[in-house]
Design an enzyme around this catalytic site. Structure first.
Site: not given
Ligand code: ACM
Length: 411
Positions: A217
């Site tokens: 992310e």
């Molecule tokens: C995650 O849940 N961003 C690994």
């Protein structure tokens, strides 16, 4: 870890029973003792216990059977981490994936960079000291559990920037800094010097071969808004932020391999085409299709996408975890040898000391059984009473596990 064991409980002669537990390693002995505990039942007519006569040869289907606990969104006290390690051993899980830092707080006391927790923890009392970390590692080891630390980079690092804003990227709006910081800045030498020293310390602090370096992310918009990064990308003919992220991760791999560490990354690193070497394992959390592709490419994979414990459903929702089998996520048998195993994940946005153990247990017991038992152990109806019994057993051993199904009671 050799975890195979052989347990025999039988009649020695007319009047004596004998039990024997053998294994090639101490880890197998620990697993066998857990099974021994499960064979003991209260007797039907008296205040006694009885044990079933049996011969068991047992070993796990997967070598990596983990539980992630996030200690950044909320701090989890040592006593709960210890209790959780107890519960992991009751469920034959063998990897504590310690997601120790994130955007929200930095509770790890670094020897090299003590300002990280002095400024980045929620409070001075909410920090894991070096001694605390060693105590956790030792407590886990005595229960046959490896501790793999995750220091997530280059995203999820806002708390690092409280002490060291210079390693993060300044985000811009209309060519002016907007006062926010984004992921680590991959065009600064300082970023890598910093990480080299920190990962060296982590490698010395945590004895496991693996370090998890995150990679999930990443906020690419912040990178792209920064004029220095724009210029760097133009000069180096870098077309997209994924290619840009490759630079960061390839340098991190070099740091990891110079330390002799093996690395684990989240699936984005694979999905975005970063060059991944064979000694890097990929943890799949969002899109299960990557589990198939990673193992098809001959890379080691860890499955988590179906075992997110923060995803709550009504009723006995352990069933959805029990229905997940890593073999179902690969399209050919030859890919199976690249499956290291899986991990249940307890993200802690709305979890702290008050609900950690009740939320994990017995829901993660479903994951634990899928990762230990052979693929034909897959009947929901036979697992259901077994899980009821196991939940009562955990309660009797001090774990406040929540009820797995409907109404009922433990004696
Ligand atoms: C995650 O849940 N961003 C690994």
């Amino acid at each position: 870890m050799i975890e195979e064991y052989d347990l025999r409980i039988g009649l020695k002669n007319e009047t004596t029973y004998e039990g024997q537990l053998t294994s090639k390693s101490i880890w197998g002995v620990l697993r066998g003792l857990e099974t021994f505990i499960q064979l003991i039942h209260p007797s039907e007519n008296g205040p006694f216990f009885q044990i079933q006569k049996t011969n068991i040869t047992d070993y796990p289907r997967f070598t990596h059977r983990g539980l992630l606990v996030d200690t950044s969104r909320h701090f989890i006290s040592l006593s709960n981490l210890y209790a959780n390690l107890d519960a992991m051993s009751y469920n034959k899980l063998n990897v504590f994936h310690w997601h120790i830092t994130d955007d929200q707080s930095f509770p790890y006391e670094s020897k090299m960079f003590p300002l990280l927790s002095q400024k980045g923890a929620y409070d001075p009392s909410l920090v894991y000291s070096q001694q605390d970390v060693q105590n956790i590692i030792e407590y886990a080891k005595l229960r046959g559990i490896r501790v793999i630390p995750e220091f997530d980079t280059p995203g999820h690092t806002r708390s690092w920037g409280v002490a060291y804003p210079e390693i993060l990227t300044q985000c811009f709006d209309n060519n002016k800094p907007n006062g926010k910081y984004g992921p680590m800045n991959p065009i600064k030498k300082l970023t890598y010097t910093f990480l080299k020293y920190l990962y060296k310390e982590i490698n010395e602090t945590f004895p496991d071969n693996y370090i998890h370096i995150g990679g999930d992310e990443v906020d690419k918009d912040c990178w792209l808004s920064n004029p220095d990064i724009q210029e760097f990308m133009a000069q180096n003919n870098i077309k997209d932020p994924e290619q840009f992220q490759t630079i960061f991760h390839e340098i991190l791999y070099e740091i990891g391999s110079s330390l002799g560490s093996k690395l684990i990354v989240w699936e984005e690193i694979y999905a975005e085409g970063v060059n991944i070497t064979k000694d890097v394992a990929v943890q799949v959390w969002a899109k299960s299709k990557y589990f198939d592709q990673v193992t098809e490419d001959g890379l080691n994979a860890i499955l988590s996408s179906c075992w997110y414990l923060d995803h709550l459903s009504t009723g006995g929702d352990w069933k959805k975890y029990y229905e997940c089998d890593p073999y179902d996520y690969v399209s050919s048998e030859k890919q199976r040898k690249f499956i290291l195993g899986g991990e249940a994940c307890m993200w802690s946005e709305v979890v702290d000391d008050s609900n950690l153990l009740t939320r994990i247990w017995p829901r993660a017991s479903a994951t634990a059984e899928k990762l230990w038992s052979s693929e034909n152990v897959n009947s929901f109806t036979s697992a259901q009473p077994r899980l009821e019994e196991h939940t009562c057993r955990m309660k009797n051993r001090g774990i406040p596990a929540q009820p797995p199904n409907g109404a009922g009671f433990c004696v």
